[in-house]
Design an enzyme around this catalytic site. Structure first.
Site, mmCIF file in Angstrom:
data_model
loop_
_atom_site.group_PDB
_atom_site.id
_atom_site.type_symbol
_atom_site.label_atom_id
_atom_site.label_comp_id
_atom_site.label_asym_id
_atom_site.label_seq_id
_atom_site.Cartn_x
_atom_site.Cartn_y
_atom_site.Cartn_z
ATOM 1 N N ASP A 1 0.847 -1.190 0.000
ATOM 2 C CA ASP A 1 0.000 0.000 0.000
ATOM 3 C C ASP A 1 0.888 1.248 0.000
ATOM 4 O OD1 ASP A 1 -1.537 2.169 1.911
ATOM 5 O OD2 ASP A 1 -2.911 1.095 0.593
ATOM 6 N N THR B 1 -3.371 5.663 -4.188
ATOM 7 C CA THR B 1 -2.278 6.321 -3.461
ATOM 8 C C THR B 1 -0.938 6.121 -4.153
ATOM 9 O OG1 THR B 1 -2.115 4.361 -2.047
ATOM 10 C CG2 THR B 1 -3.406 6.195 -1.219
ATOM 11 N N THR B 2 -0.756 4.975 -4.830
ATOM 12 C CA THR B 2 0.489 4.735 -5.564
ATOM 13 C C THR B 2 0.463 5.470 -6.904
ATOM 14 O OG1 THR B 2 0.642 2.548 -4.529
ATOM 15 C CG2 THR B 2 2.026 2.945 -6.455
ATOM 16 N N ASP C 1 -9.496 -0.055 1.781
ATOM 17 C CA ASP C 1 -9.504 0.347 0.368
ATOM 18 C C ASP C 1 -10.785 -0.117 -0.320
ATOM 19 O OD1 ASP C 1 -7.075 1.527 0.652
ATOM 20 O OD2 ASP C 1 -5.903 -0.080 -0.263
#
Length: 557
Positions: free
Chosen positions: A66, A99-100, A398
């Site tokens: 994550d 988020t990545t 998520d």
């Protein structure tokens, strides 16, 4: 003579040595720092994501892919790197996914901006081109690429959530994980003034219990507390309980500071004890006369009060968290009372179907479940170890955010890098109509969007250049907008067949956050750092004289 001196800018930072970078040098170091942060988590994108093992300052080991969880633990000294890490946290709070992608995309946008700085194009012109591209990309995303979703079709929603968590650690249990997420969000959603309110953080609590099998995880329509009743004679199972919630002590009030009592006779001490007992009896009688079956308080309960409650057949839980009390109130229809003298019949919660204390492993848990209209829930997670449970919880959060996004804005776009390539080709075509210097940074955003499908191909070991060239040809002239990269095999595939979709909210937020953050960093032309002098208490050692960071490794502490 004096005029020249007065025109010089004077920068004063008290209590420290000044480290200053200005002009192109400041922009270059900002870009290097941003690229370094992006390189940390670049390999965690897609279903073939690599895991990162993180040892934090407390000695705790984390295994995760994550992006937000990784960057939270990274200690950086460069202000631009700190700003990049903040992007991931913002993305996680806003939409809970991507988020990545947002870090990879922001790093790539800054990379493609670097040549234009070398060509002496003013940063303001570059930023203007970037914002023009962002505006057109959002318009294309919403008007041409998004597809509406029927929320009543549970199978379609389930497929969507499965495709979004297919890159996570728990993808092999995706059916169960998606079922938990959909059940939890469906339970806590409610309509307020015609709008849907879904507060996952406050009303969907995850209770992790090491041991057992992951398949034993489930959503409780109510609240689970890691608490046991206060006396073994109290009832451990109550059907249709009347529940009273308190935010006050059920014990004699102690002095908050030093309290002195002067006693002139021995009988006075006895009277002092009697006064305490009378107070406790009065407080408990205020509660008992409303005949609750269960009392939950956020404060303490004295031994004498426990005795009265046992006689009255009332079960008690003490020192509950404020958040737990709020969830019980929402699930059962009870009202939290601050004084026992103010209790009313309407404050008693009667919405729960069952209260029961169960032993799981070595600990006791109190279940308040089978609520008629809960609007709050607990998710019971079982797993072999705490590390794995922590990663499962992150994946579940998520998944719940994906479901929330779909419920709030029921539109989707194809995943697997398809939407990024479609946007890239559309922007390249549109750039031909733009005049002036802004055309070049506009095109640069289009090229930067290819970073996501390129990284997907790289992470699964495909021949990146060949795959990206084929995908580019597929999307030429706006054709095949649903074709992307199979993140497991590294080949081109139609996302309609693979059933890989993403909420339009996530993609929209990713684009906005990445472009706006990149523009902000490009507009910085002066970096001033006031570092403590060598030898100061708690000082930074010799950091005040450290050279500017020239390499990615120099940024990490």
């Amino acid at each position: 003579m004096f005029g020249g001196v007065q025109q010089r800018p004077v920068v004063v930072i008290r209590g420290g040595d000044l480290k200053r970078e200005s002009g192109k040098k400041a922009q270059k170091t900002n870009i290097i720092a941003a690229k370094a942060v992006a390189d940390i988590i670049r390999s965690t994108l897609g279903p073939r994501a690599m895991l990162k093992m993180i040892l934090d300052q407390m000695g705790t080991v984390q295994l995760t892919s994550d992006g937000n969880a990784i960057l939270r633990e990274v200690d950086v000294s460069h202000p631009a790197a700190k700003s990049m890490i903040e992007l991931s946290r913002t993305q996680d709070e806003e939409v809970g996914d991507g988020t990545t992608s947002v870090i990879v995309l922001a790093g790539e946008i800054l990379t493609v901006a670097e040549p234009y700085l070398d060509q002496q194009i003013h940063p303001t012109r570059i930023v203007k081109g970037f914002f023009m591209a962002l505006e057109d990309a959002i318009h294309i995303l919403h008007e041409k690429l998004s597809i509406p979703v029927d929320l009543n079709n549970k199978a379609a929603v389930l497929e969507l959530v499965q495709s979004c968590i297919g890159t996570k650690f728990t993808h092999r249990h995706s059916d169960l994980m998606c079922g938990l997420a959909i059940d939890a969000v469906s339970t806590i959603q409610r309509d307020v003034d015609g709008k849907k309110e879904i507060d996952i953080k406050r009303y969907a609590r995850v209770e992790k219990i090491p041991g057992g099998n992951f398949a034993e995880s489930r959503v409780i329509s109510g609240v689970v507390l890691n608490k046991d009743i206060l006396h073994n004679k109290m009832r451990r199972r109550i059907e249709n309980p009347r529940i009273l919630l308190l935010d006050c002590n059920i014990e004699y009030k102690k002095g908050e500071s030093k309290t002195d009592v002067d006693l002139s006779e021995e009988s006075h001490f006895q009277r002092l004890l009697e006064i305490e007992e009378e107070y406790i009896k009065e407080v408990t009688s205020d509660i008992i006369k409303f005949k609750p079956d269960l009392v939950v308080t956020e404060k303490g309960v004295s031994d004498l009060a426990i005795f009265y409650f046992v006689k009255a057949g009332i079960s008690v839980l003490r020192r509950a968290r404020k958040t737990d009390n709020n969830r019980i109130a929402r699930a059962t229809g009870a009202t939290i009372v601050n004084r026992t003298s103010e209790i009313k019949e309407s404050d008693i919660g009667t919405g729960a179907g069952l209260f029961e204390v169960r032993k799981i492993g070595d600990e006791y848990f109190s279940f308040i479940e089978q609520c008629k209209d809960p609007k709050a829930c607990s998710i019971l997670l079982r797993g072999p170890s705490k590390d794995i449970l922590n990663e499962i919880e992150r994946n579940l959060q998520d998944a719940m955010h994906v479901v929330r996004n779909i419920y709030l804005d029921p539109r989707i776009v194809p995943g697997g890098g398809a939407v990024e390539m479609a946007l890239s080709q559309a922007l390249l075509e549109k750039s031909k109509t733009i005049k002036g210097v802004e055309q070049y940074p506009y095109q640069a955003v289009a090229h930067a969007l290819e970073a996501v499908p390129r990284q997907l191909a790289t992470n699964c070991g495909a021949k990146t250049i060949r795959v990206i060239t084929e995908l580019r040809a597929k999307h030429a002239k706006g054709q095949n907008p649903t074709w992307g990269i199979d993140g497991l095999k590294g080949v081109l595939v139609d996302m309609n067949e693979l059933k890989i979709w993403e909420p339009v909210t996530v993609k929209s937020q990713t684009l906005k956050t990445a472009v706006e953050a990149s523009c902000m960093l490009l507009r910085i032309d002066d970096v001033l750092s006031g570092l403590k002098r060598k030898g100061d208490a708690g000082g930074a050692g010799e950091q005040g004289n450290a050279p500017p960071m020239d390499e990615a490794e120099g940024m990490m502490e």
